[in-house]
Design an enzyme around this catalytic site. Structure first.
Site, short mmCIF file in Angstrom:
data_model
loop_
_atom_site.label_atom_id
_atom_site.label_comp_id
_atom_site.label_asym_id
_atom_site.label_seq_id
_atom_site.Cartn_x
_atom_site.Cartn_y
_atom_site.Cartn_z
N HIS A 194 -15.76 25.42 -4.39
CA HIS A 194 -14.43 25.74 -4.93
C HIS A 194 -14.29 27.23 -5.21
O HIS A 194 -13.21 27.79 -5.11
CB HIS A 194 -14.20 24.92 -6.19
CG HIS A 194 -12.90 25.15 -6.89
ND1 HIS A 194 -11.70 25.26 -6.23
CD2 HIS A 194 -12.61 25.28 -8.22
CE1 HIS A 194 -10.72 25.45 -7.11
NE2 HIS A 194 -11.24 25.47 -8.31
N ASP A 205 -14.91 19.66 -9.70
CA ASP A 205 -14.98 20.97 -9.04
C ASP A 205 -16.36 21.11 -8.40
O ASP A 205 -17.38 21.08 -9.09
CB ASP A 205 -14.85 22.11 -10.05
CG ASP A 205 -13.46 22.28 -10.61
OD1 ASP A 205 -12.53 21.57 -10.21
OD2 ASP A 205 -13.31 23.16 -11.49
N TRP A 223 0.84 -1.20 0.00
CA TRP A 223 0.00 0.00 0.00
C TRP A 223 0.88 1.24 0.00
O TRP A 223 2.07 1.17 0.29
CB TRP A 223 -1.04 -0.02 1.13
CG TRP A 223 -0.55 -0.29 2.54
CD1 TRP A 223 0.71 -0.62 2.94
CD2 TRP A 223 -1.35 -0.30 3.72
NE1 TRP A 223 0.76 -0.82 4.29
CE2 TRP A 223 -0.50 -0.63 4.81
CE3 TRP A 223 -2.68 -0.04 3.98
CZ2 TRP A 223 -0.96 -0.71 6.13
CZ3 TRP A 223 -3.13 -0.13 5.29
CH2 TRP A 223 -2.29 -0.46 6.36
N ASN A 224 0.24 2.37 -0.35
CA ASN A 224 0.98 3.62 -0.54
C ASN A 224 0.34 4.76 0.24
O ASN A 224 -0.85 4.70 0.57
CB ASN A 224 0.99 4.03 -2.01
CG ASN A 224 1.59 2.98 -2.90
OD1 ASN A 224 2.76 2.64 -2.75
ND2 ASN A 224 0.81 2.46 -3.83
N HIS A 273 -15.78 29.37 -13.99
CA HIS A 273 -15.81 28.99 -12.57
C HIS A 273 -16.82 29.86 -11.80
O HIS A 273 -17.64 29.35 -11.04
CB HIS A 273 -14.43 29.13 -11.93
CG HIS A 273 -13.50 27.99 -12.21
ND1 HIS A 273 -12.77 27.89 -13.36
CD2 HIS A 273 -13.17 26.91 -11.47
CE1 HIS A 273 -12.03 26.78 -13.33
NE2 HIS A 273 -12.25 26.17 -12.19
N HIS A 281 -7.41 19.30 -6.85
CA HIS A 281 -7.69 19.59 -8.26
C HIS A 281 -6.52 19.11 -9.12
O HIS A 281 -5.86 19.89 -9.80
CB HIS A 281 -7.99 21.08 -8.44
CG HIS A 281 -9.20 21.51 -7.68
ND1 HIS A 281 -10.41 21.80 -8.27
CD2 HIS A 281 -9.41 21.64 -6.34
CE1 HIS A 281 -11.31 22.10 -7.33
NE2 HIS A 281 -10.71 22.01 -6.15
N HIS A 326 -10.52 15.53 -12.43
CA HIS A 326 -11.06 15.87 -11.11
C HIS A 326 -12.37 16.63 -11.22
O HIS A 326 -12.75 17.12 -12.28
CB HIS A 326 -10.04 16.68 -10.29
CG HIS A 326 -9.83 18.08 -10.78
ND1 HIS A 326 -8.89 18.39 -11.72
CD2 HIS A 326 -10.44 19.24 -10.46
CE1 HIS A 326 -8.93 19.69 -11.96
NE2 HIS A 326 -9.87 20.24 -11.20
MN MN Z 1 -10.54 22.26 -10.47
#
Ligand code: MN
Length: 259
Positions: free
Chosen positions: A80, A76, A62-63, A208, A70, A74
């Protein structure tokens, strides 16, 4: 089980409906949006091994991962952006899950973008698309196909001395989609849902501001939009249930009729 779900299961099994992965691989080399130096940068992905069948864990691997919300493909959330900061259900953990699933409208501006990397979708362009494919329904995911995801490295970020040159939305197009069409949100193949030059627009980063102010979402760094029909696919895009999260990397899937 309901008839429609039985039909879906059969169609998935036969391949008449396929699951298309709209997600880019996520790794240390995944590019992150660049901002002017006066703003705080978002870190890309780092990944370190906790154990890998070794002394730290003889039977398991595992990591630990660290990354900005973002990064890569991804989601938003409305929180945001400052315009969406006070809306109800505006964060990754509070958005009603039904709003992660909706029909896809794929707006293909590949030819325009090949001629002009700064191409902006306009209301007139969208209305032209609607004349061919029908009105964009409320609750749709609008996916802006540019084939930008076929670029990599410097060609993907497309940075010049005056900043990045990548396609996006005219503010009037964002307003049309957010307010008049009541879309779930918009998805793009570029690193963010605003055009590369949008920091210079009036207002800056209008997509946005308008989308998130209206409670709409964004999906960035999508791929394989060329495997979807203009209409007829269903997109499932559910971010991590981060408490108060502004977004997250996610796996974006489309259920699509085999082309
Ligand atoms: Mn974004």
């Amino acid at each position: 089980m309901s008839t429609v779900l039985l039909q879906l299961v059969d169609a998935l099994r036969s391949g008449a409906v396929e699951v298309v992965d709209l997600t880019q691989p996520l790794g240390p080399d995944t590019p992150v949006i660049g901002l002017p130096d006066i703003f705080a940068p978002s870190p890309g992905l780092t990944m370190e091994t906790i154990s890998r069948y070794d002394a730290g864990g003889p039977a398991w691997y595992w990591n630990t991962i660290r990354l900005g919300e973002h990064t890569g493909t991804h989601f938003d959330a409305p929180i945001h952006w400052v315009t969406g900061k006070d809306l109800p259900g505006n964060a990754t953990d509070t958005i009603p899950v039904g709003r992660f699933v909706g029909p896809a409208c794929v707006l293909d501006a590949t030819e325009e973008v090949a001629r002009n990397p700064d191409f902006l979708l306009t209301p007139a362009w969208i209305e032209g698309w609607e004349e061919r494919h029908g009105r964009i329904p409320a609750g749709a995911w609008v996916l802006f196909r540019t084939d930008w995801s076929k670029r990599s490295g410097d060609a993907f970020t497309n940075l010049s001395e005056d900043g990045p040159h990548t396609p996006g939305f005219h503010k009037d197009a964002s307003a049309l989609l957010a307010n008049d069409r009541e879309v779930l949100g918009v998805g793009v193949e570029t690193i963010g849902t605003d055009a590369g030059q949008a920091g210079t627009f009036d207002p800056p980063f209008p997509n946005h501001g308008i989308m998130h102010g209206a409670g709409r979402f964004g999906l960035a760094s999508l791929c394989n939009l060329d495997r979807l029909p203009a209409t007829g696919a269903v997109v499932i895009a559910a971010p991590l249930k981060l408490l108060g999260g502004s977004g997250s990397p996610l796996r974006v899937l489309a259920l699509a009729p085999r082309l």
